[in-house]
Structures are given as C-alpha cells and as structure tokens.
Design an enzyme around this catalytic site. Structure first.
Site, PDB file in Angstrom:
ATOM      1  N   CYS A   1      39.440 -12.467 -12.963  1.00 26.40           N
ATOM      2  CA  CYS A   1      39.548 -11.681 -11.729  1.00 26.40           C
ATOM      3  C   CYS A   1      39.272 -10.215 -12.047  1.00 26.40           C
ATOM      4  O   CYS A   1      38.998  -9.853 -13.185  1.00 26.40           O
ATOM      5  CB  CYS A   1      40.933 -11.842 -11.104  1.00 26.40           C
ATOM      6  SG  CYS A   1      42.253 -11.100 -12.091  1.00 26.40           S
TER       7      CYS A   1
ATOM      8  N   ASP B   1     -13.029  20.340 -33.570  1.00 26.07           N
ATOM      9  CA  ASP B   1     -12.552  20.993 -34.780  1.00 26.07           C
ATOM     10  C   ASP B   1     -13.166  20.235 -35.958  1.00 26.07           C
ATOM     11  O   ASP B   1     -13.305  19.007 -35.898  1.00 26.07           O
ATOM     12  CB  ASP B   1     -11.030  20.918 -34.832  1.00 26.07           C
ATOM     13  CG  ASP B   1     -10.487  21.364 -36.176  1.00 26.07           C
ATOM     14  OD1 ASP B   1     -10.793  22.482 -36.579  1.00 26.07           O
ATOM     15  OD2 ASP B   1      -9.775  20.557 -36.807  1.00 26.07           O
TER      16      ASP B   1
ATOM     17  N   CYS C   1      40.831  -8.369 -15.053  1.00 28.67           N
ATOM     18  CA  CYS C   1      40.209  -8.486 -16.372  1.00 28.67           C
ATOM     19  C   CYS C   1      39.203  -7.356 -16.589  1.00 28.67           C
ATOM     20  O   CYS C   1      39.118  -6.783 -17.671  1.00 28.67           O
ATOM     21  CB  CYS C   1      39.507  -9.829 -16.514  1.00 28.67           C
ATOM     22  SG  CYS C   1      40.561 -11.245 -16.198  1.00 28.67           S
TER      23      CYS C   1
ATOM     24  N   CYS D   1       3.810   2.060   2.459  1.00 27.47           N
ATOM     25  CA  CYS D   1       5.122   1.423   2.292  1.00 27.47           C
ATOM     26  C   CYS D   1       6.068   2.377   1.564  1.00 27.47           C
ATOM     27  O   CYS D   1       7.258   2.459   1.880  1.00 27.47           O
ATOM     28  CB  CYS D   1       4.991   0.130   1.496  1.00 27.47           C
ATOM     29  SG  CYS D   1       3.947  -1.114   2.263  1.00 27.47           S
TER      30      CYS D   1
ATOM     31  N   CYS E   1       0.855  -1.196   0.000  1.00 24.56           N
ATOM     32  CA  CYS E   1       0.000   0.000   0.000  1.00 24.56           C
ATOM     33  C   CYS E   1       0.883   1.235   0.000  1.00 24.56           C
ATOM     34  O   CYS E   1       2.094   1.133   0.246  1.00 24.56           O
ATOM     35  CB  CYS E   1      -0.982   0.004   1.176  1.00 24.56           C
ATOM     36  SG  CYS E   1      -0.310   0.616   2.713  1.00 24.56           S
TER      37      CYS E   1
END
Length: 863
Positions: A178, A557, A181, A109, A106
C-alpha cells in the site's frame, strides 16, 4: 480498494483507509496487510506537513503504527496526508520538464498542444518540437502533471515523461502492499548519504531517486526494509503509440461502410440505409478528430482537426453524407500514412540510441557479472567478447582486436586496437576478446553526446522553416475567414443557393490547412541530419545544413588537417661522415629535447637500432636548437640561424639546405664549431585521404580550395602541387587566418573553414561554416564547430556538401509542390470543380508526397 482517500475528501465508509483530516477512521475495513495490524493498530495517522506519493520525503516523520507487514519502520498507512494533492507535482520556479509526444502528423499539431497547455495553471510556457516529438514545459509551484497529460491526450496525442537529470534514476520496486510502503521507502532512503531526493509511487510501482552513490548501495538499502528494487534500463520500451493501429482498424471498418453504402445506392438500397452507413463511417473515423477539434477550439487553436471536422459536419448538415464520410475517411487514411512515413525519418535518433547494448559483462575478481550499463561505474573493468558491441567508452587494458567504428565515425574499415587505445560505446568488437577500463558513465559517452547534439540540431529551426511557419500562421486565418465569407455573403445577397456556397466554403476550409507546406522543410532537415549522424558527420542544425549547401569555397588549416600533423624524417645528408655516425650524434643531442621534430629524429634512430652517442651537459637553445658535449667536443643540432650566429660555415651544405627548403621540408643541421656533420630533413606528410578528398570537392563544384598555413612558401607550394589546392596563404598567425577568411568573404565567397576545433577556434567562428575534424574524444571540437567530422580524416567532407545541396534541392521541391497544389485547389473551388474529397487529397495527399520525397535524404548521396 485505495489505501487512502484524498485528505480533502469525505470519508467513504467501509472502503477508504482514512478520510478527511481529523476524521475518525473507517469502522469496518482497513487497508492493512495482516489481521494483527487490523486488530491492534489504527491504519491512519494525521501527519503534519508530510508529502504524498510522488512528493519528496522529509527527514523526520511523526508516525503511529505500520499497517504493512513487510515494513520494519513505523509509518502511516496514509500515502496522501494533509497538504498533499492527488496528481500534483512540485516544481521549482521556472523548472523545465520534458515529455515525449506521440501522434503528431504535422507542425500545426505542435502549435495546438502549446496553446492548450499554456492555459493550464502554473504552466509558464510550453514548447513542442515536431521534429523530435519533444514537449518542454516550464512550470512553477504545484503544477498538475495529471492535468497536463490529460490535456495532451484530449487533443488526440499520447505523452511520456522524459527524465534528463544524470543523477536521477528510475527503479522498479516490488513488494509494496500500500501507499505506506512507498512512504517507508522514501523515509529510509532520504537519510542515506548521497541521496538528495526520493519520490516513490505505489500506484506506478517505481521510485525516482536523485543520488550520487553507486546503484548497488541503493538496491541494498531497499532490500534492508523488505522490498526488491531494480534499475530501469535503456532497453525498457517507451510508451507505445497505439493510436496508429487503432486508426488503421477504424479506417478499414469505415472504408467498408462507405463502399457498401456507395454500391448499395446504385443497386437499390433505400436511401436511409446508405445514409446510416455513411453516418457510422463519420462517427467511427471522425470521433477522435472531432474530440481533438473541440479541445483545440477551447485552446483557441485553428488546426487541421478543426478544419476537417467542420467540413465533415457541414457536409452532413447539407445532406452530403457520402462527401462527409469520404472526407473523414481520406483524412484518417492520410494521417495514418503520414505517421508511418514520418516514423522513418525519426528512426535516425532511435537507431543511434539502440547502437550501444544495455548490458555489460563486468570483471569482479575472477568472475564475470552481467549488469545494466547504468550500474557500471568509472574504473570498472568490462569484458567484450568477439562479435559483441562495446557498451561504454574506455581504454583497453588487455587484449588486441579490430573494432568497427562506423557507428561513431562513419569509417568503412575496422580500426586495429591495442592496449592503451580508446574504444567507444556502440562500436563493434570484430575479432579478439578485450578487457576495457571504463572511463565514462553511460550518460557521458561519445555516443550519448552525439545523440544529444543530433536531437538539439533537429529541434532548431532553419531559416526556411521559420519563414514557412510565419507564412502559414498568416495564410490559415486568412483562408478561414475567406471560407466563412464564401459561406455567408453570396447567398445573403441572392447569389446562388445556401447549400451550393456552404459546400464551396467547406472545400475552402479544407484547403486552408497548410499541412504539406509546413511539413515540407522540417522533414527534409530531420532526414538529412539523421543520415549525416549515421555516417559520422554531426550537423548542428538546419541553419548549418542550409549554409553547407551554399558553400563555394573551403579553407583548410594545414597541420593536422591536410597533413598528418606528425613530422617524419624524409632525408639524411651526411657530410664527411657515415649516416650511422650522424644519426648517433643526432640521437644523443635530441634525446633531451621535447620538441616534436626532436622526438621524430629520436624515434627514427630507435627504429633503426642506432646506438646513442654518450653525451653530457645538455642544453636547449630556445628558438634555435640544442647542444651537448660528446667525446669532449660541443656538438649542436638546430636550424641555420644557430650556426650562422656562431659563425660556423655552412658552405658545404648550402646547396642541400636550398634544395630541401624549396621542397618545403624542415632542416636540422648537425655539427660542431669545426665542421658540419650533415643535414636531416623532416617533413609533415599529407594524409592518405587528402588528395582524393580535394579532388572530390573540385568535382562537386567547389570553386575555391584554399590552404591556410604558418609555414613558408616552399611548403605551401609543395602541398598545393600535390593536391587540388588553387590558393594558399602562408606564414600566418591565428589572427592572420581570420583576416584571410574575411578577404575570401569580401570577394563574394561563402566560406567553410576546416580545422581541429581548438587552435583554429577564431577562424572557425569567422567562417560562414566552421567544420571541425576528429570529434571522437574531443569535446571542444564538438562544441566549437557548426559541423563535426567524427573520424580523424576528410573523406566525409564531399559527402557532407553533396548531402546539404541535395537537402536544399528537396526543400525547394517540397515548398513549390505544396504551394502549387494549394493554388490549383483554390482555383478549382469557385467554378465548382473542387469536391470535398479532392480538397482532402490536395492536403493529406500532398503531405504524404512531400514526406516521401524527403525520405530520399535517408539514402546517402554517392561520394
């Protein structure tokens, strides 16, 4: 094992690649990918000023030796060198970052999340929209994205980052060993022309790149340095909200404990056994709400979790274990049902997003290659087979077919398409195979604009919703203080037992949450706007939805709205000549004019295979007509003023002119200085849907149906006689239309103006509600009006009015129902008739009923 530790941390012997800056490397184990690297090179460098994973690369780096076998460039193995902070992102002053939040049941929150985030360092502001589940954070400096996401998760929700930059793309990267890279990829790509920012994450296995060059160029550059990248496409599923499934399982288990404990107390179970079962139920169902309540209190927020947790804990303290367990069980069940129901309303945008396919077949020479739509460029040729959805906007260059445009325009029948016609992403190719030249990238398509406009509309608060939010912000603290007073004051003065008043106060705490009330309006608005978008009507927000429900006068219009806007030859009146000769001369005269009426006459002659008379010395006479020399005579085609100024007698055609003008048609007189050859009548015809639409508007109770036109009285009278128009204003300039609308408003009408969104912009802005028609391909129409009818016809207008009125009715029903339930619950507290579980039902139960009532708006009202 981590490749590196934070530069501010101490060395972790035998496991870390590198320690604090300036420290010696670890003596035993490095994060190097080959034995050679381990033996010959230091796995760490001590770069100055470089950024860690997630930071932007600099153009130059001072490096020692690569520790990754796949990387050709020299680089440091440390992905987090000096100056980097783990989990910290760089933000410009006042930069806005967007997230998607899952699990809100709700609008309160949303308020809790906002308050929690605004207390974080470098977060300037946080705004959460419950309707669209969006979180917008404005941050500066080095804000902590990890801390932000952790805060939201602690409050009981899940969160996912949204990237809106059209030039920012996310790629998955394979082959990184790692963090070095990641750094290598950053260093390489940042040097590529067209790339302005690179952020590679070894941990996430992806990279975010802001670039203007083709996707293929990026993929090739990544492959050059030994890695494989692939663009993340739209069919990649977002973070799943697993909270609902988890809550349902917990609710079932705790419900079983409560049932066993309740039945056991009647069949002879020891009291402590039932108490343990009830306590387990409270722990199982109450853990997350109590945890969320703790963080909400820290954020100085008073939400449903706080109120419900207080009630459950308070019930346990006074020995009402069954009541406490029932409270958290009903609350958990209610939240689960609320989230399931709300999911239905939010599907409107998700369904729009899934309309267009994520892949497209591209013609490259004589081959067909399937690519993600994000990789397709403007000018590429895509092939759409019969029965396939069209992935991108473009123009047909080969083939003919029928295309179902219902997802965009709401039209019920397919539209025939030929070479040169435009097609839109998300529409369905019904029959023939098509080759289409792409005119817009995926982020610029008409469908993408619709999605963006619908999301923006659902984020805007309607006046009623804003009022309810203000009311709730006052109501909740007042009832909370009242609950504390009920718990403390009466027993202090000797009025009854503490346990009795604590119980009543706890019930009042539960009633203090206005969940059903604050959810009553937004859920209805989201449902209505989503339904409208699905039917080819864009309503720009709850404000305009409410206004549309109150409209009692519609002004139209004429040209291009009520009529086709394309004049047609309606009658031919030859005088002392044949129709063929008259058209032959008219063809010759009008073929050199650019006036729409001239083009209409030329097209009419061509369609009937009339031969054009040979002419010369063509000349336009501004505001009057055209002249040319044909067979050594000067001929004219124009209005009656042209012939009157040349003193050419019109007595032979006076009766024709009067008759035609009374009918509302435009006349073109053909002749020379000696005689008139004849009169051609040109008429702007009504749209096929106009009469039916205006009749439907009358049936739904529209009091005033008004036409605004620059034409004469005869034209207006003719059109009003054929339709349900009961009032018209004639011979109007654009500013005169504004005056006419103000007159209608002074008479007490709520007025909607329907126009094309460009020429009628002043009138659309003046009306209480501006409605533009023909939104497909017309950016101006989408931007200027409050409501856009995507199809180039009016048949969705009565539907829009009915939907808006239905939405207003449901909003009022929801508000009154929520208030009545609250006041009944409040009234039952003091006689002692309201139990805790009844108080929970009055809140979560009412919220579920309110949502289900609003879901009726997902079903379109009958046209």
């Amino acid at each position: 094992m981590s490749c590196c530790s934070n530069s501010q941390e101490k060395i972790v012997t035998n496991s870390s690649c590198c320690g604090a800056e300036g420290a010696k490397e670890s003596t035993n184990t490095h994060s190097c990918s080959t034995e050679a690297d381990k033996a010959t090179a230091s796995c760490c460098s001590s770069e100055e000023g470089s950024k860690g994973i997630g930071g932007s690369s600099s153009k130059s780096d001072t490096v020692n030796k690569s520790c990754c076998s796949t990387v050709e460039e020299k680089t440091s193995c440390c992905s987090n060198p000096k100056g980097a902070t783990v989990g910290v992102d760089s933000a410009q002053e006042g930069e806005e970052i967007e997230y998607r939040v899952y699990g809100m049941d709700c609008p309160s929150c949303a308020s809790t999340i906002e308050k929690g985030l605004q207390r974080l360092k470098n977060v300037i502001s946080a705004k959460v929209n419950y309707n669209t589940e969006k979180l917008q954070v404005v941050a500066n400096g080095n804000y902590s994205s990890a801390q932000l996401e952790s805060t939201v998760q602690n409050l009981g929700f899940t969160v996912e980052r949204i990237f809106q930059n059209n030039k920012m793309r996310i790629y998955d990267v394979q082959g990184m060993d790692c963090g070095s890279c990641a750094k290598s990829i950053e260093n390489h790509l940042i040097k590529i022309q067209g790339v302005s920012d690179v952020q590679v994450s070894f941990a996430a296995g992806n990279m975010r790149i802001e670039h203007t060059n083709p996707v293929d160029d990026i993929l090739k550059e990544v492959s050059k340095i030994g890695f494989h990248a692939s663009l993340q496409t739209r069919d990649r599923k977002p973070v799943e909200n697993k909270r609902n499934k988890h809550e349902l399982l917990n609710t079932i288990i705790s419900g079983a404990f409560i049932a066993i404990g309740f039945v056991g107390s009647y069949i002879g179970f020891p009291t402590f056994v039932s108490t343990i079962l009830f306590a387990n139920a409270i722990v199982i169902n109450g853990y997350q709400p109590i945890k969320s309540a703790y963080y909400a209190v820290k954020s100085r927020s008073l939400d449903m979790n706080v109120l419900m947790s207080s009630a459950a804990i308070g019930a346990a303290i006074i020995g009402e274990w069954f009541e406490g367990a029932t409270v958290v069980w009903l609350y958990s069940l209610g939240i689960y049902l609320q989230n399931r129901s709300m999911d239905q309303t939010r599907k409107s945008i998700r369904n729009l997003m899934n309309m267009a396919p994520s892949m497209a077949w591209i013609r490259v020479d004589n081959d067909l290659i399937e690519k993600p739509v994000e990789e397709v460029s403007v000018g590429d040729t895509i092939v759409i087979k019969p029965g396939d959805k069209i992935p991108l906007d473009g123009n047909i260059i080969q083939g003919e077919s029928s295309v179902n445009q219902a997802p965009i325009t709401g039209e019920s029948l397919p539209v025939d398409k030929i070479i040169g016609d435009a097609v839109y992403a998300g529409t369905m190719n019904e029959s023939g195979s098509l080759e289409v030249e792409v005119t817009k990238l995926i982020e610029d398509t008409t469908l993408s604009k619709i999605i963006h406009l619908v999301e923006e509309a659902q984020e805007q608060k309607a006046p009623t919703e804003a009022f309810i939010d203000r009311f709730a912000s006052i109501y909740t603290p007042i009832v909370f203080v009242l609950a504390i007073s009920v718990i403390v004051i009466p027993p202090l003065f000797g009025f009854g037992l503490w346990s009795e008043w604590i119980y009543k106060g706890l019930a009042l705490l539960v009633v203090a949450c206005p969940c059903a009330l604050v959810i009553s309006t937004p859920v209805a608005i989201v449902s209505a706007i989503g339904n409208a978008a699905k039917n080819g009507v864009l309503i720009k927000g709850g404000t305009f939805l409410e206004i549309a429900g109150k409209i009692n006068a519609v002004a139209f219009d004429k040209t291009g709205t009520l009529t086709e806007g394309k004049p047609r030859v309606s009658e031919i009146h030859p005088i002392n000549t044949s129709e063929t000769e008259l058209l032959s001369v008219a063809y010759a005269l009008e073929s050199h004019s650019t006036h729409p009426i001239a083009k209409t006459i030329v097209q009419y002659a061509q369609d009937r295979n009339i031969l054009q008379a040979e002419g010369s010395l063509f000349k336009n006479i501004v505001g009057r007509g055209v002249k040319a020399t044909i067979n050594n005579k000067v001929y004219y085609a124009g209005n009656h003023r042209l012939f009157e100024e040349m003193n050419i007698s019109l007595s032979s055609v006076d009766h024709i002119i009067q008759s035609v003008q009374q009918y509302g048609s435009t006349i073109v007189i053909i002749g020379n200085r000696e005689k008139v050859l004849g009169v051609i009548s040109v008429t702007d015809t009504l749209r096929t849907t106009t009469v039916k639409t205006l009749d439907h508007l009358r049936k739904v109770g529209m009091e005033q149906i008004v036409m605004l036109t620059g034409d004469n009285d005869g034209t207006a009278k003719r059109i009003s006689g054929q339709t349900s128009i009961n009032r018209y204003f004639t011979e109007l300039l654009p500013e005169d239309k504004v005056t006419a609308l103000k007159q209608l408003q002074r008479e007490g009408n709520k007025v909607a103006m329907v126009g094309d969104g460009i020429n009628d912009a002043p009138a659309l802005a003046t009306a209480d509600l501006g409605i533009a028609m023909g939104g497909t391909g017309t950016d101006t129409a989408m931007e200027t009006a409050d409501v856009v009818l995507m199809a180039d016809n009016l048949d969705k207008l009565p539907y829009t009015i009915k939907l808006s009125r239905k939405a207003l009715t449901i909003i009022k029903q929801n508000i009154w129902f929520s208030l009545i339930i609250k006041f009944i619950a409040l009234g039952l507290i003091f006689p002692g008739w309201l139990t805790l579980w009844m108080a929970v039902l009055s809140d979560t139960g009412a919220a579920i009923i309110v949502i289900l009532n609003a879901l009726r708006l997902l079903k379109s009202p009958n046209h």
